[in-house]
Design an enzyme around this catalytic site. Structure first.
Site, PDB file in Angstrom:
ATOM      1  N   HIS A  95      -4.372  -2.017  -8.114  1.00  0.00           N
ATOM      2  CA  HIS A  95      -5.106  -2.418  -6.911  1.00  0.00           C
ATOM      3  C   HIS A  95      -4.111  -2.971  -5.908  1.00  0.00           C
ATOM      4  O   HIS A  95      -3.121  -3.606  -6.303  1.00  0.00           O
ATOM      5  CB  HIS A  95      -6.124  -3.508  -7.265  1.00  0.00           C
ATOM      6  N   THR A 153      -5.257   6.328  -2.843  1.00  0.00           N
ATOM      7  CA  THR A 153      -6.262   6.020  -3.871  1.00  0.00           C
ATOM      8  C   THR A 153      -6.346   7.130  -4.917  1.00  0.00           C
ATOM      9  O   THR A 153      -6.411   6.870  -6.116  1.00  0.00           O
ATOM     10  CB  THR A 153      -7.649   5.846  -3.196  1.00  0.00           C
ATOM     11  N   ARG A 169       0.849  -1.212   0.000  1.00  0.00           N
ATOM     12  CA  ARG A 169       0.000   0.000   0.000  1.00  0.00           C
ATOM     13  C   ARG A 169       0.880   1.256   0.000  1.00  0.00           C
ATOM     14  O   ARG A 169       0.541   2.255  -0.630  1.00  0.00           O
ATOM     15  CB  ARG A 169      -0.945   0.014   1.210  1.00  0.00           C
TER      16      ARG A 169
HETATM   17  N1  UDP Z   1     -12.861   4.475  -6.588  1.00  0.00           N
HETATM   18  C1  UDP Z   1     -13.524   5.404  -7.370  1.00  0.00           C
HETATM   19  N2  UDP Z   1     -13.985   6.553  -6.766  1.00  0.00           N
HETATM   20  C2  UDP Z   1     -13.799   6.817  -5.454  1.00  0.00           C
HETATM   21  C3  UDP Z   1     -13.111   5.873  -4.660  1.00  0.00           C
HETATM   22  C4  UDP Z   1     -12.660   4.718  -5.262  1.00  0.00           C
HETATM   23  O1  UDP Z   1     -13.718   5.192  -8.560  1.00  0.00           O
HETATM   24  O2  UDP Z   1     -14.238   7.885  -4.969  1.00  0.00           O
HETATM   25  C5  UDP Z   1     -12.354   3.242  -7.213  1.00  0.00           C
HETATM   26  C6  UDP Z   1     -10.831   3.265  -7.401  1.00  0.00           C
HETATM   27  O3  UDP Z   1     -10.521   2.568  -8.610  1.00  0.00           O
HETATM   28  C7  UDP Z   1     -10.360   2.504  -6.179  1.00  0.00           C
HETATM   29  C8  UDP Z   1     -11.447   1.426  -6.043  1.00  0.00           C
HETATM   30  O4  UDP Z   1     -12.651   2.118  -6.382  1.00  0.00           O
HETATM   31  O5  UDP Z   1      -9.068   1.971  -6.349  1.00  0.00           O
HETATM   32  C9  UDP Z   1     -11.590   0.806  -4.675  1.00  0.00           C
HETATM   33  O6  UDP Z   1     -11.735   1.838  -3.717  1.00  0.00           O
HETATM   34  P1  UDP Z   1     -10.953   1.790  -2.334  1.00  0.00           P
HETATM   35  O7  UDP Z   1     -11.527   2.833  -1.461  1.00  0.00           O
HETATM   36  O8  UDP Z   1     -10.922   0.380  -1.828  1.00  0.00           O
HETATM   37  O9  UDP Z   1      -9.480   2.278  -2.756  1.00  0.00           O
HETATM   38  P2  UDP Z   1      -8.110   1.463  -2.845  1.00  0.00           P
HETATM   39  O10 UDP Z   1      -8.119   0.407  -1.777  1.00  0.00           O
HETATM   40  O11 UDP Z   1      -8.033   0.883  -4.231  1.00  0.00           O
HETATM   41  O12 UDP Z   1      -7.027   2.495  -2.618  1.00  0.00           O
HETATM   42 MG    MG Z   2      -9.493  -1.043  -1.339  1.00  0.00          MG
END
Ligand code: UDP
Ligand code: MG
Length: 139
Positions: free
Chosen positions: A117, A93, A87
């Site tokens: 991811h 994100t 991470r």
């Molecule tokens: N995502 C999005 N809009 C948002 C937040 C997340 O399109 O406002 C998408 C993005 O591709 C992200 C995935 O959804 O990687 C999963 O979200 P998560 O909060 O789990 O983020 P990650 O763990 O991937 O950092």
């Molecule tokens: Mg996630």
């Protein structure tokens, strides 16, 4: 002792943009060992299942459409402290908030199309790895 494991995907945006090689290099340089890897494409149904935890979020349909829009690279990675360290390597994100030098800072284009991811816990890393790989595909 073997390190612990995380699960990653190089998402369709980064594959389309030609970043597979650069991202794998960052993963290698980060000290991760590749346990399993495949080049594949998620059906909308599989993408929906994979991200079922986000079903109620407003971006769910967009996420499912995006993640099934083209091929991805799925992989299981091994390293001590794999989930947390990966991470850190990928960054926040939202690429606008990602630390300089992280994979998302370098290769993501938006909060949705964010290049990679990374599993968020040991438990989810195991579930997500099982989603993509049979035991015989791990080395
Ligand atoms: N995502 C999005 N809009 C948002 C937040 C997340 O399109 O406002 C998408 C993005 O591709 C992200 C995935 O959804 O990687 C999963 O979200 P998560 O909060 O789990 O983020 P990650 O763990 O991937 O950092
Ligand atoms: Mg996630």
């Amino acid at each position: 002792m073997a390190g612990n494991r995380t699960f990653t995907m190089i998402k369709p945006d980064a594959v389309k943009a030609g970043h597979i090689g650069n991202i794998l290099q960052k993963i290698n340089e980060g000290g991760f060992r590749i346990v399993a890897m495949k080049y594949t494409r998620l059906t909308p149904e599989a993408a929906g299942q994979f991200y079922a935890v986000h079903k109620e979020r407003p971006f769910y349909q967009e996420l499912v459409d995006f993640m099934s829009s083209g091929p991805i690279v799925a992989a299981i990675l091994e390293k001590d402290n794999a989930v947390e360290d990966f991470r850190k390597l990928i960054g926040a994100t939202n690429p606008a908030e990602a630390e300089p030098g992280t994979i998302r800072a370098l290769y993501a284009t938006s909060i949705g199309e964010n290049a990679v991811h990374g599993a968020d816990s040991d438990e989810n890393a195991a579930i997500e790895g099982d989603f993509h790989f049979a035991k015989t595909e791990r080395f």
